[in-house]
Design a protein around this motif. Sequence first.
Motif, PDB file in Angstrom:
ATOM      1  N   ARG A 160       0.842  -1.210   0.000  1.00  0.00           N
ATOM      2  CA  ARG A 160       0.000   0.000   0.000  1.00  0.00           C
ATOM      3  C   ARG A 160       0.869   1.249   0.000  1.00  0.00           C
ATOM      4  O   ARG A 160       0.558   2.251  -0.627  1.00  0.00           O
ATOM      5  CB  ARG A 160      -0.886   0.023   1.246  1.00  0.00           C
ATOM      6  N   GLU A 163       2.206   1.865  -3.448  1.00  0.00           N
ATOM      7  CA  GLU A 163       1.169   2.476  -4.310  1.00  0.00           C
ATOM      8  C   GLU A 163       1.047   3.969  -4.017  1.00  0.00           C
ATOM      9  O   GLU A 163       0.956   4.784  -4.944  1.00  0.00           O
ATOM     10  CB  GLU A 163      -0.184   1.783  -4.070  1.00  0.00           C
ATOM     11  N   ASP A 164       1.050   4.300  -2.736  1.00  0.00           N
ATOM     12  CA  ASP A 164       0.944   5.705  -2.331  1.00  0.00           C
ATOM     13  C   ASP A 164       2.154   6.490  -2.865  1.00  0.00           C
ATOM     14  O   ASP A 164       2.015   7.578  -3.436  1.00  0.00           O
ATOM     15  CB  ASP A 164       0.868   5.757  -0.793  1.00  0.00           C
ATOM     16  N   ARG A 166       4.047   5.765  -5.397  1.00  0.00           N
ATOM     17  CA  ARG A 166       3.958   5.867  -6.862  1.00  0.00           C
ATOM     18  C   ARG A 166       3.004   6.982  -7.272  1.00  0.00           C
ATOM     19  O   ARG A 166       3.279   7.742  -8.203  1.00  0.00           O
ATOM     20  CB  ARG A 166       3.523   4.514  -7.455  1.00  0.00           C
ATOM     21  N   ARG A 167       1.876   7.103  -6.566  1.00  0.00           N
ATOM     22  CA  ARG A 167       0.927   8.192  -6.868  1.00  0.00           C
ATOM     23  C   ARG A 167       1.599   9.549  -6.662  1.00  0.00           C
ATOM     24  O   ARG A 167       1.473  10.459  -7.489  1.00  0.00           O
ATOM     25  CB  ARG A 167      -0.297   8.116  -5.934  1.00  0.00           C
ATOM     26  N   ARG A 168       2.337   9.663  -5.577  1.00  0.00           N
ATOM     27  CA  ARG A 168       2.995  10.936  -5.279  1.00  0.00           C
ATOM     28  C   ARG A 168       4.036  11.273  -6.345  1.00  0.00           C
ATOM     29  O   ARG A 168       4.195  12.431  -6.748  1.00  0.00           O
ATOM     30  CB  ARG A 168       3.671  10.882  -3.904  1.00  0.00           C
ATOM     31  N   SER A 170       3.993  10.265  -9.495  1.00  0.00           N
ATOM     32  CA  SER A 170       3.272  10.644 -10.722  1.00  0.00           C
ATOM     33  C   SER A 170       2.771  12.076 -10.606  1.00  0.00           C
ATOM     34  O   SER A 170       2.911  12.875 -11.536  1.00  0.00           O
ATOM     35  CB  SER A 170       2.060   9.738 -10.968  1.00  0.00           C
ATOM     36  N   ASP A 171       2.192  12.427  -9.449  1.00  0.00           N
ATOM     37  CA  ASP A 171       1.670  13.783  -9.270  1.00  0.00           C
ATOM     38  C   ASP A 171       2.783  14.826  -9.356  1.00  0.00           C
ATOM     39  O   ASP A 171       2.555  15.947  -9.789  1.00  0.00           O
ATOM     40  CB  ASP A 171       0.966  13.917  -7.909  1.00  0.00           C
ATOM     41  N   SER A 172       3.976  14.442  -8.923  1.00  0.00           N
ATOM     42  CA  SER A 172       5.085  15.419  -8.927  1.00  0.00           C
ATOM     43  C   SER A 172       5.588  15.672 -10.341  1.00  0.00           C
ATOM     44  O   SER A 172       6.187  16.703 -10.627  1.00  0.00           O
ATOM     45  CB  SER A 172       6.246  14.921  -8.060  1.00  0.00           C
ATOM     46  N   GLY A 196       3.968  -0.645  -8.074  1.00  0.00           N
ATOM     47  CA  GLY A 196       4.543   0.600  -8.573  1.00  0.00           C
ATOM     48  C   GLY A 196       6.043   0.759  -8.391  1.00  0.00           C
ATOM     49  O   GLY A 196       6.610   1.783  -8.774  1.00  0.00           O
TER      50      GLY A 196
END
Length: 234
Positions: A160, A163-164, A166-168, A170-172, A196
């Motif tokens: 988890r 995944e978190d 990886r999201r961060r 991508s957002d950056s 991720g």
Amino acid sequence: MTYRIAPSILSADFARLGEELKCVIDAGCDWIHFDVMDNHYVPNLTFGPMICSALKPHARTAAGLAVPIDVHLMVQPVDALALAFADAGADLISFHPDAVSHVHRSIQAIRARGCQAGLAFNPAEPLDVLDWVIDDLDLILVMSVNPGFGGQGFIDSALRKIEDARRRISDSGKDIRLEVDGGIKVDNIRRVADAGADTFVAGSAIFGQADYGRVVAAMRAELSAGGRTALIRT
Ligand code: DX5
Ligand code: ZN
């Protein structure tokens, strides 16, 4: 996705470290993961900058390409040792944010010395600090075991967190590597990649085997299954 495999020399034969580096590099590994433990931040003691500089000339492929040395500091205090490792030939230096007083300052100090900087997160450590420093990072290292020893079992809640992270990333919109460290084996590397991760530390899974090349090839086969491109050095 370019995947990297980073053998942790914590599980290597310490009496033959130079040869062990050659063997994992010949086996096709991408980075050398160098676990620094101080018997204070973690209950174990490993090696310092002098060993890093002794190994630096061995961190090359047969064709002469440099193989990055990925230093994972499990120490407190961090700053002076981080700079000593930069001078000893480290290419990437990661530290644990809970081990320093001024996270941003420590990152800047590592980068000012010409190294890439990473933050390492223990299994129970939140990623919140990334809200403030992600733009300054080259690497995020998610621990999937408690730091201090090789050969421990993978902690599933790390998935988890990956995944978190990886999201961060991508957002950056930044080119930040996502490395996972602890309990990675042939039979779980695919799940970790699917969450991720792009860089995989493996200690006991590689050094515990008779044929390092076979393990690395099996890991790459897992990584290429499912359509992503598993790849070698960049
Ligand atoms: C743990 C270290 C890891 C460890 C990985 O503190 O940071 O790099 O050596 O070893 P394995 O792959 O055996 O879990
Ligand atoms: Zn490590």
